[in-house]
Design a protein around this motif. Sequence first.
Motif, mmCIF file in Angstrom:
data_model
loop_
_atom_site.group_PDB
_atom_site.id
_atom_site.type_symbol
_atom_site.label_atom_id
_atom_site.label_comp_id
_atom_site.label_asym_id
_atom_site.label_seq_id
_atom_site.Cartn_x
_atom_site.Cartn_y
_atom_site.Cartn_z
ATOM 1 N N ILE A 459 1.558 23.319 -66.287
ATOM 2 C CA ILE A 459 0.625 24.062 -66.929
ATOM 3 C C ILE A 459 2.065 25.339 -66.047
ATOM 4 O O ILE A 459 2.962 26.476 -67.398
ATOM 5 C CB ILE A 459 -0.546 24.715 -66.449
ATOM 6 C CG1 ILE A 459 -1.416 23.520 -66.900
ATOM 7 C CG2 ILE A 459 -0.790 26.074 -66.305
ATOM 8 C CD1 ILE A 459 -2.885 24.027 -66.317
ATOM 9 N N VAL A 464 3.100 29.796 -67.371
ATOM 10 C CA VAL A 464 1.783 30.457 -66.828
ATOM 11 C C VAL A 464 2.570 30.937 -65.600
ATOM 12 O O VAL A 464 3.050 29.747 -64.851
ATOM 13 C CB VAL A 464 1.121 29.229 -66.919
ATOM 14 C CG1 VAL A 464 -0.515 30.353 -66.072
ATOM 15 C CG2 VAL A 464 0.169 29.623 -68.128
ATOM 16 N N LYS A 468 -1.401 33.614 -62.673
ATOM 17 C CA LYS A 468 -2.708 33.694 -63.448
ATOM 18 C C LYS A 468 -2.924 32.242 -63.449
ATOM 19 O O LYS A 468 -4.252 31.695 -64.618
ATOM 20 C CB LYS A 468 -2.242 33.526 -64.459
ATOM 21 C CG LYS A 468 -1.333 35.167 -65.324
ATOM 22 C CD LYS A 468 -2.240 35.925 -65.258
ATOM 23 C CE LYS A 468 -1.695 37.308 -65.823
ATOM 24 N NZ LYS A 468 -2.866 38.429 -65.946
ATOM 25 N N LEU A 469 -2.844 31.109 -62.393
ATOM 26 C CA LEU A 469 -3.400 30.019 -62.904
ATOM 27 C C LEU A 469 -4.337 29.824 -60.866
ATOM 28 O O LEU A 469 -3.793 29.845 -60.048
ATOM 29 C CB LEU A 469 -2.464 29.177 -62.661
ATOM 30 C CG LEU A 469 -2.664 27.411 -62.694
ATOM 31 C CD1 LEU A 469 -3.652 26.840 -63.095
ATOM 32 C CD2 LEU A 469 -1.643 26.403 -62.404
ATOM 33 N N GLU A 507 -6.087 33.655 -65.476
ATOM 34 C CA GLU A 507 -6.991 32.835 -66.790
ATOM 35 C C GLU A 507 -6.744 31.903 -67.324
ATOM 36 O O GLU A 507 -7.402 31.664 -68.532
ATOM 37 C CB GLU A 507 -5.365 33.514 -67.694
ATOM 38 C CG GLU A 507 -5.572 33.579 -68.682
ATOM 39 C CD GLU A 507 -4.173 33.885 -69.528
ATOM 40 O OE1 GLU A 507 -3.952 34.117 -70.822
ATOM 41 O OE2 GLU A 507 -2.859 34.531 -68.839
ATOM 42 N N PHE A 508 -6.542 31.092 -66.320
ATOM 43 C CA PHE A 508 -6.365 29.553 -66.103
ATOM 44 C C PHE A 508 -6.938 29.168 -64.840
ATOM 45 O O PHE A 508 -6.630 29.621 -63.811
ATOM 46 C CB PHE A 508 -5.067 28.341 -66.501
ATOM 47 C CG PHE A 508 -4.474 28.824 -68.055
ATOM 48 C CD1 PHE A 508 -5.296 27.818 -69.058
ATOM 49 C CD2 PHE A 508 -3.507 29.869 -67.649
ATOM 50 C CE1 PHE A 508 -4.219 28.512 -69.910
ATOM 51 C CE2 PHE A 508 -3.075 30.270 -69.596
ATOM 52 C CZ PHE A 508 -3.664 29.011 -70.397
ATOM 53 N N TYR A 518 -15.164 31.296 -70.308
ATOM 54 C CA TYR A 518 -14.163 30.475 -70.260
ATOM 55 C C TYR A 518 -14.802 29.513 -71.497
ATOM 56 O O TYR A 518 -15.005 28.890 -71.366
ATOM 57 C CB TYR A 518 -13.666 29.579 -68.946
ATOM 58 C CG TYR A 518 -13.204 30.691 -68.090
ATOM 59 C CD1 TYR A 518 -11.970 30.667 -68.000
ATOM 60 C CD2 TYR A 518 -13.668 31.327 -67.559
ATOM 61 C CE1 TYR A 518 -10.937 31.500 -66.893
ATOM 62 C CE2 TYR A 518 -13.021 31.884 -66.089
ATOM 63 C CZ TYR A 518 -11.352 32.213 -65.905
ATOM 64 O OH TYR A 518 -11.252 33.202 -65.213
ATOM 65 N N VAL A 521 -9.611 24.394 -72.170
ATOM 66 C CA VAL A 521 -8.703 23.990 -73.326
ATOM 67 C C VAL A 521 -8.389 22.593 -73.276
ATOM 68 O O VAL A 521 -7.783 21.662 -74.201
ATOM 69 C CB VAL A 521 -7.172 24.555 -71.913
ATOM 70 C CG1 VAL A 521 -5.928 23.643 -73.020
ATOM 71 C CG2 VAL A 521 -7.341 25.786 -72.483
ATOM 72 N N VAL A 539 -9.914 22.008 -67.553
ATOM 73 C CA VAL A 539 -8.934 23.366 -67.294
ATOM 74 C C VAL A 539 -9.337 24.059 -68.165
ATOM 75 O O VAL A 539 -9.496 23.947 -69.194
ATOM 76 C CB VAL A 539 -7.310 23.273 -67.793
ATOM 77 C CG1 VAL A 539 -6.763 23.948 -68.379
ATOM 78 C CG2 VAL A 539 -6.952 21.677 -67.466
ATOM 79 N N GLN A 541 -9.446 28.057 -70.211
ATOM 80 C CA GLN A 541 -8.973 29.275 -70.200
ATOM 81 C C GLN A 541 -9.723 29.929 -70.486
ATOM 82 O O GLN A 541 -10.973 30.628 -71.304
ATOM 83 C CB GLN A 541 -8.086 29.440 -72.103
ATOM 84 C CG GLN A 541 -7.265 30.358 -71.668
ATOM 85 C CD GLN A 541 -5.982 29.873 -72.595
ATOM 86 O OE1 GLN A 541 -6.197 29.556 -73.258
ATOM 87 N NE2 GLN A 541 -5.282 31.238 -72.583
ATOM 88 N N ARG A 542 -9.742 31.600 -69.750
ATOM 89 C CA ARG A 542 -10.562 32.891 -70.083
ATOM 90 C C ARG A 542 -10.786 33.475 -71.195
ATOM 91 O O ARG A 542 -9.630 33.265 -72.688
ATOM 92 C CB ARG A 542 -9.764 33.654 -69.205
ATOM 93 C CG ARG A 542 -11.489 34.831 -69.238
ATOM 94 C CD ARG A 542 -10.368 36.244 -67.648
ATOM 95 N NE ARG A 542 -9.084 36.435 -68.154
ATOM 96 C CZ ARG A 542 -8.193 36.609 -67.062
ATOM 97 N NH1 ARG A 542 -9.215 36.232 -65.288
ATOM 98 N NH2 ARG A 542 -6.529 37.225 -67.137
ATOM 99 N N ASP A 543 -12.023 33.468 -72.008
ATOM 100 C CA ASP A 543 -12.143 33.443 -73.355
ATOM 101 C C ASP A 543 -11.081 35.189 -73.702
ATOM 102 O O ASP A 543 -11.017 36.382 -72.907
ATOM 103 C CB ASP A 543 -13.157 34.253 -73.666
ATOM 104 C CG ASP A 543 -13.859 32.183 -73.304
ATOM 105 O OD1 ASP A 543 -13.291 31.709 -73.825
ATOM 106 O OD2 ASP A 543 -15.260 32.953 -73.449
#
Length: 543
Positions: A459, A464, A468-469, A507-508, A518, A521, A539, A541-543
């Motif tokens: 990722i 990314v 953000k992870l 974000e992830f 979320y 993914v 995994v 990911q934010r909506d």
Amino acid sequence: MGRVGARLIYPALILLAFAALVVVVNPFHDFPVQDDWDYARTVSILLRTGAFERSQIAQASEITSALWGALFAALFGFSFNVLRISTLVLSANALLICFAILGELGFDHTRRLLGVLTLLVAPLFVFLSFTFMTDVPMLCCLLGATYFYLRALRTMDARLAVAASICVALAFLTRQVGIVVAFAAALTFALHAPPAKRLALTSASIALPCMVALAYLLWLTSSNGVTWANSQMTVRDTLAFIADPQLPATVLRRIAADLTTIAFYLAPLALLVLPAFVHTLKRPTRTRLIVGAVLATTYVATIARLALRGEWLPYLTDAFTRAGLRPYLGYFAYAQGSFRAEILPLGLWIALTVSASALGCWLLWLLIIQAKHSPAMGFVYLTLLALALPTLLFREFYERFLLPFIPLAIIVLLDATRDMRLSPRVALVGVAAMLLFALLLMKDYWGWMDARWSVAQQIVSEGVPLEKLDAGYEWDGWMLYDKSIQRIEREHLPMQITPWAYVIDPEFLFAFTPLPSYHVVRAITFDSPFGARANRFYVLQRD
């Protein structure tokens, strides 16, 4: 076979068994395990700058383990694999020293070998051996100290007491609690050494560790080396914990949980003599019978109280939980209640809890009713007490804190059953069963850890940003600790045990279950011996 060959065959068997364990578990997984990202960071800084620097969330003294790891990293290059190998070397030494201790105490070779095998297959020992945590280095130093103290007690040779005190000093410079063994030894010599040698032996056993501890504290304060965790968690939180009116109840629950957990780990060794136990019951004195009955009743009542609240083995977080049952896959996901499904049915844990608590009662019986009183065993009991007091009164409590107690409990069990008939084949069945359990836990652990680390790297390689992870505790700590400390210092933010929470905007994130806000993914399937119900994470990911 000559006398030398006879003496070497059992250590060779122990090393062969340990080597086979290492091959089967496979130490080559180049990522941090549990807290060892923190200790690896200290080694990395030491290699690059020559300076010893602990993180602000570190509580252990770390010096011995950092130097040991730095030696291996300087020779073979820095990696988590190399640091893990450095721990495995100490684990092998700990097993050999344990065998030597049992010989010093006069046990026959069968009991010595099965005692060491019981330690070898304990899931806690296996798990910590494949980390760069400070627990195994401290255990190795403490066992070395125990061996030399016991020899000094037998020979009344002050030089052996000095050798033991060097091991204690090294233990203290790994984890501070290691110094308590010197006080147990000093009291033992004060009680049992001849008057002409009492002062020399007592001083030799405790002077050096105390001087090292004082020098360490002076160095910390003069170099501003006291960490936030030392001042906040080690001191303030622990004092608040001790002052809590609920302390007696909390300590009682801890003792019950500890005894049950240790009894579970000692099950293979207990099987060595259990078939003969019913034929060797001693008639205790009235005082011992009353004490044993009170302790056993209190213990059973505490376990029953926990059972009524739905609490079963494993009671303590760390080896069991990290190696499968409740792993910390993602920091934010875990905080939101995203837990992995139980990998074993509840009925099995209930059965194990009942069996282990029954075995715990038996251990109490042996300790109170059938314990033999000799200077050597008196030192073992004092060491158990000296380690137990600070451990039970410390604010935090994890399963790994029990590691030093396992070899001491093995000694107590072997000593209390010294005159009983052996059932080595039954004991070997127990050793094999515990080994299988430890191997299954480790295979499962490597499965989801390998997958997590690989996916996280993929990722990040796709662009990314790290902040953000949220890929879990070890990833967040290793990747984001320095950046988080920079922000804390720049903006004068309050320090906390997970400082990366200041810089992560997930974000992830990784989770074992879908979460609100979320979407999934990817679904990652990993190798696990516990079946399809528990071999997947997501995994998100934010909506």
